[in-house]
Design a protein around this motif. Sequence first.
Motif, PDB file in Angstrom:
ATOM      1  N   VAL A  10       0.850  -1.189   0.000  1.00 51.28           N
ATOM      2  CA  VAL A  10       0.000   0.000   0.000  1.00 51.28           C
ATOM      3  C   VAL A  10       0.888   1.243   0.000  1.00 51.28           C
ATOM      4  O   VAL A  10       2.100   1.149   0.180  1.00 51.28           O
ATOM      5  N   GLN A  11       0.256   2.384  -0.171  1.00 51.50           N
ATOM      6  CA  GLN A  11       0.973   3.653  -0.113  1.00 51.50           C
ATOM      7  C   GLN A  11       0.836   4.272   1.272  1.00 51.50           C
ATOM      8  O   GLN A  11      -0.101   3.954   2.021  1.00 51.50           O
ATOM      9  N   ASP A  16      -2.445   4.972   3.591  1.00 51.40           N
ATOM     10  CA  ASP A  16      -3.503   3.997   3.343  1.00 51.40           C
ATOM     11  C   ASP A  16      -3.776   3.156   4.592  1.00 51.40           C
ATOM     12  O   ASP A  16      -3.072   3.266   5.602  1.00 51.40           O
ATOM     13  N   SER A  17      -4.777   2.305   4.473  1.00 51.44           N
ATOM     14  CA  SER A  17      -5.157   1.409   5.556  1.00 51.44           C
ATOM     15  C   SER A  17      -5.081  -0.045   5.093  1.00 51.44           C
ATOM     16  O   SER A  17      -5.221  -0.340   3.906  1.00 51.44           O
ATOM     17  N   ASN A  30      -4.318   1.955  10.208  1.00 52.40           N
ATOM     18  CA  ASN A  30      -4.649   3.181   9.486  1.00 52.40           C
ATOM     19  C   ASN A  30      -3.425   4.092   9.431  1.00 52.40           C
ATOM     20  O   ASN A  30      -2.483   3.948  10.210  1.00 52.40           O
TER      21      ASN A  30
END
Length: 125
Positions: free
Chosen positions: A12-13, A16-17, A84
Amino acid sequence: QVQLVQSGGGLVQAGDSLRLSCAASERTFSTYDMGWFRQAPGKERDFVAAITWSGGTTYYADSVKGRFTISRDNAKRTVDLQMNSLKPEDTAVYYCAAKASYSGNIYSQLRYGYWGPGTQVTVSS
């Protein structure tokens, strides 16, 4: 013997979550405290979060407090880690683990007798 199966994780970046899940085979799951630990490349495995057998108390590492939430569902024999506002420094292999509720220090990986296989979480900047 508690067998733990993990799911979730991925790439993910930052910001992000992700949600990690851990399912247990043992019918006495509700008698175990559950924890999440992580190991970054070249580093030791560290405590991330834990929850008592009843779900009544949760514990977090300072580095994730306010961003991660641990929860459990004893009926489903699952424990989740909602992550998160992920940061690149959260990149690691994440492990769920189980310990007998009477075995002391919930922060210490030495107290955990059962471990999941680990799942990779990679956060790009």
